[in-house]
Design an enzyme around this catalytic site. Structure first.
Site, PDB file in Angstrom:
ATOM      1  N   SER A  85       3.992  -1.475   4.505  1.00 24.16           N
ATOM      2  CA  SER A  85       4.383  -2.790   5.023  1.00 24.16           C
ATOM      3  C   SER A  85       4.904  -3.649   3.885  1.00 24.16           C
ATOM      4  O   SER A  85       4.247  -3.744   2.839  1.00 24.16           O
ATOM      5  CB  SER A  85       3.179  -3.484   5.677  1.00 24.16           C
ATOM      6  OG  SER A  85       2.758  -2.772   6.801  1.00 24.16           O
ATOM      7  N   GLN A  89       0.832  -1.200   0.000  1.00 23.83           N
ATOM      8  CA  GLN A  89       0.000   0.000   0.000  1.00 23.83           C
ATOM      9  C   GLN A  89       0.867   1.249   0.000  1.00 23.83           C
ATOM     10  O   GLN A  89       1.865   1.305   0.720  1.00 23.83           O
ATOM     11  CB  GLN A  89      -0.889  -0.020   1.252  1.00 23.83           C
ATOM     12  CG  GLN A  89      -2.049   0.956   1.197  1.00 23.83           C
ATOM     13  CD  GLN A  89      -2.960   0.815   2.404  1.00 23.83           C
ATOM     14  OE1 GLN A  89      -2.498   0.692   3.533  1.00 23.83           O
ATOM     15  NE2 GLN A  89      -4.263   0.840   2.181  1.00 23.83           N
ATOM     16  N   GLY A  90       0.498   2.246  -0.795  1.00 25.28           N
ATOM     17  CA  GLY A  90       1.188   3.534  -0.795  1.00 25.28           C
ATOM     18  C   GLY A  90       0.193   4.654  -0.572  1.00 25.28           C
ATOM     19  O   GLY A  90      -0.171   5.375  -1.503  1.00 25.28           O
ATOM     20  N   SER A 128      -0.233   6.479   3.085  1.00 27.29           N
ATOM     21  CA  SER A 128       0.263   7.476   4.040  1.00 27.29           C
ATOM     22  C   SER A 128       1.519   8.167   3.523  1.00 27.29           C
ATOM     23  O   SER A 128       2.305   7.580   2.777  1.00 27.29           O
ATOM     24  CB  SER A 128       0.607   6.817   5.382  1.00 27.29           C
ATOM     25  OG  SER A 128      -0.540   6.290   5.981  1.00 27.29           O
ATOM     26  N   GLU A 150     -10.910  -3.070   4.059  1.00 24.03           N
ATOM     27  CA  GLU A 150      -9.881  -3.320   5.072  1.00 24.03           C
ATOM     28  C   GLU A 150     -10.481  -3.328   6.471  1.00 24.03           C
ATOM     29  O   GLU A 150     -10.071  -4.084   7.337  1.00 24.03           O
ATOM     30  CB  GLU A 150      -8.782  -2.251   4.973  1.00 24.03           C
ATOM     31  CG  GLU A 150      -7.600  -2.557   5.888  1.00 24.03           C
ATOM     32  CD  GLU A 150      -6.490  -1.520   5.792  1.00 24.03           C
ATOM     33  OE1 GLU A 150      -6.708  -0.483   5.158  1.00 24.03           O
ATOM     34  OE2 GLU A 150      -5.427  -1.755   6.365  1.00 24.03           O
TER      35      GLU A 150
END
Lengths: 337, 386
Positions: free
Chosen positions: B160, B125-126, B128, B245
């Site tokens: 992560s 995931q990109g 934040s 999520e």
């Protein structure tokens, strides 16, 4: 699999909700001198609408619906802080029905007879010491424990002594169960587990209390202004309200699950009934406490309705065994499926 | 209300249980590095090859085309069989994939979905950024349209397993002049793109293994066709991702934790004696958790029931907030039950590792405080404001 009410079930919820909104607004508890079971005047009407025999089989004079519908209705009883004598009457009719006393059963299903609730005083009094709730004008008293459920005549109790009730709108007495007295009717756990049903329904009732406190706090947070804004716009208050919603959601889901496993006669019925009572009573007590805090000084007064929720939540917790007893009990069950 | 599963559902459960019991990986999952990537991909591939991957994904992209109820059953059996949590596949299976299914073009679905299920590609995931955490919509990573390409410059953080990933779901600002929610695009980014640089960030639970990376993009070029949904409509695409999520993606965890509490009761009784446990404060905490985990599991059933009826995704925050806190209490109690031994942190001790790891459960997928804002404003209808 579906945990949400069907449209038929939602119709039942709407009916009882409308009825209680009109006939039993929480404001009724504020009337001066409203001590004693003024809700008993609702019983014949509720009986006529079929709510007293909702989950009894038709051949036993009931409506023949399931524990799920009964759970949904008790949630509304809790939401409107209906007298806990409702447990005496509805569970009492069940005791009469399963013990085979059709005459008594029909008298209870009609809502004419009053039934109080006996609750063990536990360590405070010894094995024969009880509190009697809403029993001063009751002919019969429900006594329900792990082994059996029974209806005793009021005359079976001795040393009856009126005491002030913490939940001041309820009539509370101390009493001892006389030696070698027999109940009018009794049902063993093996015949019908009324104790598990009592715990499950108390979970539903406590769920309703917690939801009532949540809604009262949210409503107040929307209208009360400080620093030029509704206090509900501040995270300090908003997050308290969110925590109330989280607790109520957990209690709602577990109450629904507990009712459904009971209908399936699952071996996990008692486990889930106990879990529901634990989770729901915690949600009721904590939501009521948070509701006091959201209301500030007003919440500490007898003029606001907040204290009724707080006091009733503790009654719900103590009836049929408090948190400590339920925690001890839940560890005795095997791993649920 | 109904707790009964159909005959087909029960048949599915039987078959799932049988297959899982025979095929679940028994070796302990490595806590980091390429070994972990290989382990997770191999387990995913095993499920895919046997036809068990993507229970609720459409058939034409390699899934089983079954509903959320079957997905719930699969996760229950998965947890019951103690199947490994192949966490590297989480983003692909639970964010990236479902988002492409919901909002992607036919071409994007054809290209990207199957490799997620078949254990070929790891997604990360990109979202934040160093200055855009809870206020995600203030993100600044810039993407300029140049012909049929996007040119990306900026930085993402708390990614992560970014160093072990092949693909990234990336939020970029395509219109800096628009209001902050209106100028964002959701982009499929290949982690082998030139111009990407990674800085590893270790986490407190496993200091020897990189968990997070910070990503630096220096004029990294991505085909414009990799934008999912419309250019500048990425915020609504991202919100559907977060709904997954916070909602149904959590099902497996609830069942797993319910079993963990049962293991803890057994371990505490073995260690301290049954009588002691029933009277000690451990007993009170275990009892409360047993009740709370029952409720958490009932909440997953409710989440599936609600999803089938298309109820507001904000409701998912109720479960996320509750479960995140309960999981922390479970891990803390597990850590306390092992007593003084908790101060030793051997590489192969999961109870210490997962205790430390549990501090993430009220941060990931939106902090507990953000969940409370969502509940307050979108579930309870309280006025907006900070």
């Amino acid at each position: 699999m579906d945990l949400l009410p069907s449209s038929d079930q939602q119709q039942i919820v709407d009916t009882i909700q409308d009825f209680l909104r009109n006939e039993a607004p929480v404001d009724r508890l504020r009337e001066f001198g409203a001590i004693g079971n003024s809700d008993a005047k609702l019983w014949p009407k509720l009986a006529e609408l079929g709510f007293f025999g909702l989950s009894l089989p038709e051949e036993m004079g009931g409506i023949g619906l399931s524990a799920a519908e009964e759970m949904l209705v008790f949630q509304q009883f809790g939401y409107h802080l209906i007298s806990p004598a409702i447990f005496g009457t509805i569970l009492g009719a069940r005791v009469a029905a399963f013990s085979g006393d059709a005459h008594l059963r029909d008298a209870l299903l009609s809502g004419e007879a009053r039934v109080g609730v006996a609750n063990s005083r536990g360590a405070a009094g010894g094995t024969d010491a009880f509190h009697l709730f809403e029993a001063d004008e009751a002919e019969l008293i429900l006594l329900c424990d792990d082994d059996e459920a029974a209806l005793y005549p009021r005359s079976a109790f001795t040393h009856i002594e009126r005491v002030n009730s913490t939940d001041a709108v309820l009539v509370l007495e101390r009493a001892r169960l006389g030696d070698s007295v027999e109940p009018r009717v009794r049902v063993s756990k093996e015949t019908e587990n009324i104790h598990a049903r009592a715990l499950m329904l108390m979970g539903a009732y406590a769920l309703g209390i917690g939801q009532g406190a949540r809604d009262m706090a949210v409503e107040y947070a929307q209208v009360r202004e400080q620093f030029g804004k509704p206090i509900g716009s501040f995270q300090a208050i908003k997050h308290i309200c969110a925590d109330m919603a989280i607790r109520s959601e957990a209690a709602l889901c577990q109450a629904s699950f507990a009712a459904l496993v009971m209908d399936d006669a699952s071996p996990d019925t008692e486990f889930h009934a106990v879990a529901s009572k634990i989770v729901a009573c915690e949600s009721a007590i904590k939501n009521a406490a948070d509701c006091v805090q959201v209301h500030g000084a007003f919440g500490f007064t007898a003029e606001a309705n907040v204290h009724h929720y707080l006091k009733r939540s503790h009654v719900a917790d103590r009836l049929f065994g408090g948190l400590r007893e339920q925690r001890r009990r839940i560890l005795t069950f095997p791993t649920p499926a | 209300m109904d707790l009964n599963f159909t005959a087909e559902d029960r048949q599915f459960r039987e078959e799932a249980r049988e297959w899982l019991n025979a095929n679940v990986f028994k070796e302990r999952r490595p806590h980091g590095g390429q070994e972990m990537r290989e382990y997770d991909l191999a387990w995913q591939r095993t499920q895919y090859d046997a036809g068990w991957a993507g229970v609720s994904w459409p058939k034409e992209y390699g899934g089983m085309g079954l509903g959320l109820t079957r997905q719930l059953i699969w996760y229950e059996e998965y947890a019951r069989a103690h199947a490994p949590d192949n966490h590297l596949c989480f983003v692909g299976l639970n964010h990236g994939g479902p988002t492409i299914i919901a909002r992607g073009s036919e071409e994007q679905k054809k290209e990207h979905l199957r490799p997620i299920l078949s254990g070929e590609k790891i997604w990360c995931q990109g979202f934040s950024e160093p200055n855009a955490g809870s206020d995600l919509a203030s993100l600044k990573t810039r993407a300029v349209i140049d012909g049929d390409e996007l040119v990306i410059t900026g930085s993402k953080i708390w990614t992560s397993h970014g160093h072990l990933s092949d693909m990234q779901e990336l939020l970029v600002r395509t219109d800096p002049g628009a209001p902050k929610h209106k100028g964002i695009s959701w982009v499929i980014f290949d982690m082998n793109t030139p111009g990407l640089d990674l800085r590893p960030i270790d986490i407190m639970s496993a200091p020897n293994h990189t968990h997070f990376v910070q990503c630096f993009y220096d004029e990294a070029r991505v085909p414009l066709k990799n934008v999912v949904g419309d250019v500048n409509d990425g915020w609504s695409v991202a919100m559907s991702t977060l709904g997954f999520e916070r909602g149904t993606a959590q099902i497996k965890d609830q069942i797993r934790y319910a079993f963990l509490v049962e293991d803890m009761i057994k371990k505490a009784r073995d260690r301290y004696g049954a009588e002691f446990v029933s009277t000690d404060e451990f007993g009170a905490r275990l009892a409360q958790l047993r009740a709370d985990m029952a409720a958490a599991r009932a909440m997953t059933y409710m989440a599936v029931s609600r999803a089938e009826r298309d109820v507001s995704p904000a409701m998912a925050s109720l479960m996320r907030a509750m479960v995140g806190q309960v999981q922390q209490r479970v891990r803390r109690l597990a850590f306390d039950i092992i007593g003084a031994d908790g101060l030793e942190n051997p590489e192969d001790d999961d109870w210490v590792y997962f205790y430390l790891r549990s501090y993430a459960t009220t941060i990931a997928a939106g902090t507990l405080q953000i969940q409370r804002n969502i509940i307050g404003e979108r579930v309870l209808g309280l006025p907006r404001g900070r």
